[in-house]
Design a protein around this motif. Structure first.
Motif, PDB file in Angstrom:
ATOM      1  N   ASP A 528     -12.526 -13.646  10.741  1.00 32.56           N
ATOM      2  CA  ASP A 528     -13.113 -13.262   9.450  1.00 32.56           C
ATOM      3  C   ASP A 528     -14.498 -12.647   9.613  1.00 32.56           C
ATOM      4  N   HIS A 529     -15.234 -13.075  10.641  1.00 34.50           N
ATOM      5  CA  HIS A 529     -16.621 -12.645  10.793  1.00 34.50           C
ATOM      6  C   HIS A 529     -16.829 -11.795  12.046  1.00 34.50           C
ATOM      7  N   ASP A 530     -15.750 -11.179  12.492  1.00 27.96           N
ATOM      8  CA  ASP A 530     -15.786 -10.383  13.712  1.00 27.96           C
ATOM      9  C   ASP A 530     -15.091  -9.050  13.420  1.00 27.96           C
ATOM     10  N   PRO A 531     -15.753  -7.914  13.690  1.00 26.39           N
ATOM     11  CA  PRO A 531     -15.124  -6.623  13.372  1.00 26.39           C
ATOM     12  C   PRO A 531     -13.807  -6.379  14.097  1.00 26.39           C
ATOM     13  N   HIS A 532     -13.549  -7.105  15.194  1.00 27.04           N
ATOM     14  CA  HIS A 532     -12.272  -6.945  15.887  1.00 27.04           C
ATOM     15  C   HIS A 532     -11.100  -7.472  15.055  1.00 27.04           C
ATOM     16  N   GLY A 533     -11.404  -8.223  14.010  1.00 20.40           N
ATOM     17  CA  GLY A 533     -10.348  -8.794  13.183  1.00 20.40           C
ATOM     18  C   GLY A 533      -9.887  -7.895  12.058  1.00 20.40           C
ATOM     19  N   PHE A 534     -10.469  -6.692  11.947  1.00 17.47           N
ATOM     20  CA  PHE A 534     -10.137  -5.797  10.832  1.00 17.47           C
ATOM     21  C   PHE A 534     -10.018  -4.372  11.338  1.00 17.47           C
ATOM     22  N   GLU A 535      -9.037  -3.635  10.797  1.00 17.06           N
ATOM     23  CA  GLU A 535      -8.861  -2.241  11.181  1.00 17.06           C
ATOM     24  C   GLU A 535      -8.289  -1.473   9.991  1.00 17.06           C
ATOM     25  N   TRP A 536      -8.972  -0.413   9.591  1.00 19.37           N
ATOM     26  CA  TRP A 536      -8.407   0.435   8.543  1.00 19.37           C
ATOM     27  C   TRP A 536      -7.159   1.140   9.069  1.00 19.37           C
ATOM     28  N   ILE A 537      -6.114   1.187   8.279  1.00 14.84           N
ATOM     29  CA  ILE A 537      -4.988   2.080   8.529  1.00 14.84           C
ATOM     30  C   ILE A 537      -5.157   3.339   7.686  1.00 14.84           C
ATOM     31  N   ASP A 538      -5.478   3.146   6.384  1.00 13.02           N
ATOM     32  CA  ASP A 538      -5.812   4.286   5.523  1.00 13.02           C
ATOM     33  C   ASP A 538      -6.750   3.809   4.418  1.00 13.02           C
ATOM     34  N   TYR A 549      -4.762  -1.787   5.345  1.00 13.19           N
ATOM     35  CA  TYR A 549      -5.528  -2.208   6.518  1.00 13.19           C
ATOM     36  C   TYR A 549      -4.756  -3.262   7.295  1.00 13.19           C
ATOM     37  N   LEU A 550      -5.281  -3.509   8.497  1.00  6.22           N
ATOM     38  CA  LEU A 550      -4.635  -4.440   9.418  1.00  6.22           C
ATOM     39  C   LEU A 550      -5.613  -5.551   9.738  1.00  6.22           C
ATOM     40  N   ARG A 551      -5.125  -6.775   9.698  1.00  6.35           N
ATOM     41  CA  ARG A 551      -5.912  -7.937  10.132  1.00  6.35           C
ATOM     42  C   ARG A 551      -5.330  -8.459  11.434  1.00  6.35           C
ATOM     43  N   ARG A 552      -6.235  -8.933  12.318  1.00 10.48           N
ATOM     44  CA  ARG A 552      -5.809  -9.318  13.665  1.00 10.48           C
ATOM     45  C   ARG A 552      -6.480 -10.633  14.048  1.00 10.48           C
ATOM     46  N   VAL A 560      -1.336  -8.722  10.824  1.00 12.83           N
ATOM     47  CA  VAL A 560      -0.753  -8.649   9.483  1.00 12.83           C
ATOM     48  C   VAL A 560      -1.228  -7.337   8.868  1.00 12.83           C
ATOM     49  N   VAL A 561      -0.287  -6.552   8.351  1.00 10.38           N
ATOM     50  CA  VAL A 561      -0.612  -5.305   7.668  1.00 10.38           C
ATOM     51  C   VAL A 561      -0.609  -5.554   6.167  1.00 10.38           C
ATOM     52  N   CYS A 562      -1.681  -5.121   5.505  1.00  5.58           N
ATOM     53  CA  CYS A 562      -1.878  -5.380   4.078  1.00  5.58           C
ATOM     54  C   CYS A 562      -1.958  -4.039   3.346  1.00  5.58           C
ATOM     55  N   ALA A 563      -1.088  -3.835   2.361  1.00  3.35           N
ATOM     56  CA  ALA A 563      -1.047  -2.573   1.617  1.00  3.35           C
ATOM     57  C   ALA A 563      -1.199  -2.862   0.128  1.00  3.35           C
ATOM     58  N   ARG A 575       4.597   5.852   3.216  1.00  2.29           N
ATOM     59  CA  ARG A 575       4.597   5.721   4.674  1.00  2.29           C
ATOM     60  C   ARG A 575       3.233   5.238   5.157  1.00  2.29           C
ATOM     61  N   LEU A 576       3.262   4.267   6.096  1.00  2.00           N
ATOM     62  CA  LEU A 576       2.021   3.774   6.688  1.00  2.00           C
ATOM     63  C   LEU A 576       2.226   3.535   8.169  1.00  2.00           C
ATOM     64  N   GLY A 577       1.199   3.852   8.937  1.00  2.00           N
ATOM     65  CA  GLY A 577       1.265   3.715  10.381  1.00  2.00           C
ATOM     66  C   GLY A 577       1.084   2.273  10.828  1.00  2.00           C
ATOM     67  N   VAL A 578       1.837   1.900  11.865  1.00  2.95           N
ATOM     68  CA  VAL A 578       1.722   0.536  12.422  1.00  2.95           C
ATOM     69  C   VAL A 578       1.665   0.631  13.953  1.00  2.95           C
ATOM     70  N   PRO A 579       1.112  -0.409  14.584  1.00  2.00           N
ATOM     71  CA  PRO A 579       0.913  -0.326  16.041  1.00  2.00           C
ATOM     72  C   PRO A 579       2.152  -0.630  16.878  1.00  2.00           C
TER      73      PRO A 579
END
Length: 640
Positions: A528-538, A549-552, A560-563, A575-579
């Motif tokens: 929650d408090h680390d930028p590695h835990g969040f990634e924009w998808i769009d 966005y994606l949470r890790r 987990v991908v959240c739309a 359509r949304l990109g996933v890893p």
């Protein structure tokens, strides 16, 4: 007064008192049943350095001022003495005669453990022993529950209005009645902690506890100190943390309270430009006095020690940090460098956090701080204030502003949602929808949402879906979880009857399931408090008002991908990109029938296609429901 041959205060006590390090002051100050010189009685001690005379008056001496005079303790400003043959349960006050102009007043005990129920104002001698704690497992393990890497979801509660007994004149529930009911409900809903609006003794119900008089006394409205111990104990036995709202910023002007205590401005500054809050009509503590520091830090440790409390949420920190808080030019005094920072309050807050975390490293301190003051939740050795967490007021205001807009206009306000990630990891944030957002004409949570009844509740489910997946710990005020329709009223119970309606039941079920998923999925809480835990998808599709966005978690593959669709127009196909390739299951969908939605979804999941999108090697073609939040995570498809 009984002559004193035995000493109650040691030389070391006096040394610590003078230097402002007497942080267990409740053990000596105030009223203590004890045995001295072979006799049972009560030892009293009160700080009143500008008094000419201090007497203990009470029901045991018919409130006669001359009956039991106290004696000064060396040059400490403390008056103390032993009254034999009285004990727990007697009412008392300090009758103070000032050196200044013969001012006389009767004061409640600043260190008193128990008080008469308002409107009466006497303190009550009380023995805090007797409760047999049964929370050893919780106390041993709570460090994990309070960790920055733990799922923390806080249910904010005002004990006087969460639930009442309608058939008995709308009376409050007692601490012992509240405990099992609240524990059962919080467990069922999946919250990890409760945060109580101040239960420190206060004279005026309408202050909700924020106008504190008894910094060492749980309010007598709901029972005795032991009853409150039992309350905390029962919540702990059910695996629920207890956080108290604590108010060191200011205190009320009631005559029996701390203000003008001995005919001088003792606890508060004499100059109203430093010592009086015009907004709240209350006094401001003088953080430059060692004895005031003793008092406040002792109060903090007292709740953590004696009552096993798991955290303190410190109210109105911004008002402490700034000398010009809510003041016009000429209404405040700059610090010695000419600035607006309150250097003494800053030093106090740092010391408070250092002492609390030294004594109780497994608890929480949380700042309600509404400005961009830097490093509120960073250690003092790095220059921070030392809090464990900080409320994210900016996120709250921006998010509610966005959601107040008609969806047709939201594309012009897209940045109100995306901006928060730019600073999301500068502090250890808690995302609050608190009591302050549902009072004073601000409207209830459903009332803030645009549209018809269906859209209001769809928007609210979407809002909570966005909140629970956004980086940061979570806080909801009672009633928000089921869409309390009216503003919060401290004089009445929540409108529990609303749960007979599908929209309110559906919202409650959605919050319950959100709590369950953030407790189950490390990707939604561990970083929650680390930028590695969040990634924009769009984050750029303002035209359609969608976000993905994606949470890790710490495990790279644990995602987990959240739309989100912030309009009532379904997006399909979207359509949304996933890893990763493979099957992605739909973990939650706010538009499901179960929650009162329209039932649009993805039939349990979607197979990723090797179609590069959003800069990722695979993509999902999904149905993004109207005003909907959907969560996906990789999984083996059913039947394989």
């Amino acid at each position: 007064m009984h002559s004193q041959n035995e000493r109650f205060f040691t030389d070391f006590d006096i040394y610590l008192w003078k230097q402002g390090s007497f942080f267990r002051a409740w053990e000596k100050m105030g009223a203590h049943p004890c045995r001295m010189n072979g006799r049972d009685g009560v030892h009293f001690a009160v700080w009143a350095p500008n008094a000419e005379r201090v007497c203990v008056v009470g029901d045991f001496n018919d409130w006669r001022e001359g009956a039991h005079e106290l004696e000064p303790l060396e040059d400490t400003g403390i008056w103390h003495g032993f009254v034999p043959e009285i004990g727990p349960g007697v009412l008392y006050k300090y009758a103070v005669t000032s050196r200044h102009g013969g001012y006389k007043v009767q004061k409640a005990d600043p260190y008193g453990f128990f008080c008469e129920i308002r409107p009466q104002t006497a303190s009550i001698v009380w023995d805090l022993s007797g409760h047999q704690w049964n929370d050893s497992q919780w106390m041993r393990d709570r460090g994990r529950a309070n960790s920055r890497e733990a799922p923390i979801s806080i249910y904010e509660v005002h004990l006087g209005s969460w639930m009442r007994v309608a058939e008995e004149g709308n009376r409050w529930l007692t601490y012992r009645e509240l405990a099992p009911r609240l524990a059962e409900y919080v467990t069922e809903m999946g919250f990890t902690h409760v945060e109580l609006l101040p239960i420190t003794e206060h004279p005026f119900d309408g202050s909700w506890g924020y106008q504190t008089v008894g910094y060492f006394a749980p309010t007598s409205r709901f029972g005795t100190p032991q009853d409150f111990m039992a309350f905390v104990d029962i919540l702990h036995q059910n695996g629920i943390g207890v956080i108290l709202d604590w108010v060191p910023a200011h205190f009320p002007t009631d005559e029996h309270g701390l203000g003008f205590f001995d005919g001088s401005h003792l606890y508060e500054h004499a100059d109203p430009r430093l010592g009086f809050h015009n907004d709240w009509k209350s006094f401001i503590f003088n953080f430059g006095r060692n004895e005031v520091i003793n008092f406040l830090i002792s109060s903090a440790l007292f709740w953590l020690d004696v009552y096993h409390v798991d955290g303190l949420r410190v109210d109105a920190v911004a008002s402490m940090l700034y000398l010009d808080y809510s003041r016009q030019d000429g209404e405040w005094i700059p610090n010695k460098y000419g600035g607006n920072e309150n250097l003494e309050a800053i030093a106090f807050l740092k010391r408070f956090n250092e002492v609390v975390y030294r004594e109780f490293p497994d608890v929480l301190t949380i700042a309600e701080e509404s400005t961009a003051w830097p490093m509120v939740s960073r250690p003092t050795y790095l220059g921070g204030l030392g809090f464990g967490f900080k409320w994210n007021m900016g996120w709250m205001h921006d998010t509610l502003l966005y959601f107040s807009k008609d969806p047709i206009h939201r594309k012009y306000h897209h940045n109100h949602l995306t901006f928060s990630i730019l600073y999301a990891f500068t502090e250890n944030f808690v995302l609050p929808f608190s009591h302050d957002e549902v009072v004073h004409g601000k409207g209830s949570m459903p009332a803030k949402m645009p549209g018809d009844l269906w859209q209001k509740f769809a928007n609210l489910r979407l809002l909570y879906g966005y909140m629970f997946t956004h980086p940061g710990k979570k806080l909801l005020f009672m009633g928000n979880e089921f869409g309390q329709w009216s503003e919060w009223n401290h004089d009445a119970a929540l409108d529990w009857h609303l749960l007979q309606y599908e929209s309110h039941r559906g919202l409650q079920a959605w919050v319950r399931d959100l709590n369950a998923v953030i407790r189950r999925e490390a990707a939604l809480y561990e970083l929650d408090h680390d930028p590695h835990g969040f990634e924009w998808i769009d984050c750029n599709d303002s035209e359609q008002s969608t976000l993905v966005y994606l949470r890790r978690s710490k495990r790279e593959e644990d995602v987990v991908v959240c739309a989100f669709n912030f309009t009532p127009v379904p997006r399909q196909p979207y359509r949304l990109g996933v890893p990763f390739g493979g099957y992605w299951k739909e973990v939650l969908n706010s538009d499901a029938d179960l929650y009162g939605g329209s039932g649009l979804g993805n039939l349990g999941g979607v197979e990723a296609e090797p179609v590069p999108f959003h800069g990722r090697p695979y993509s999902l073609s999904i149905t993004l429901p109207p005003l909907g939040a959907v969560l996906f995570q990789p999984a083996e498809p059913p039947g394989k």
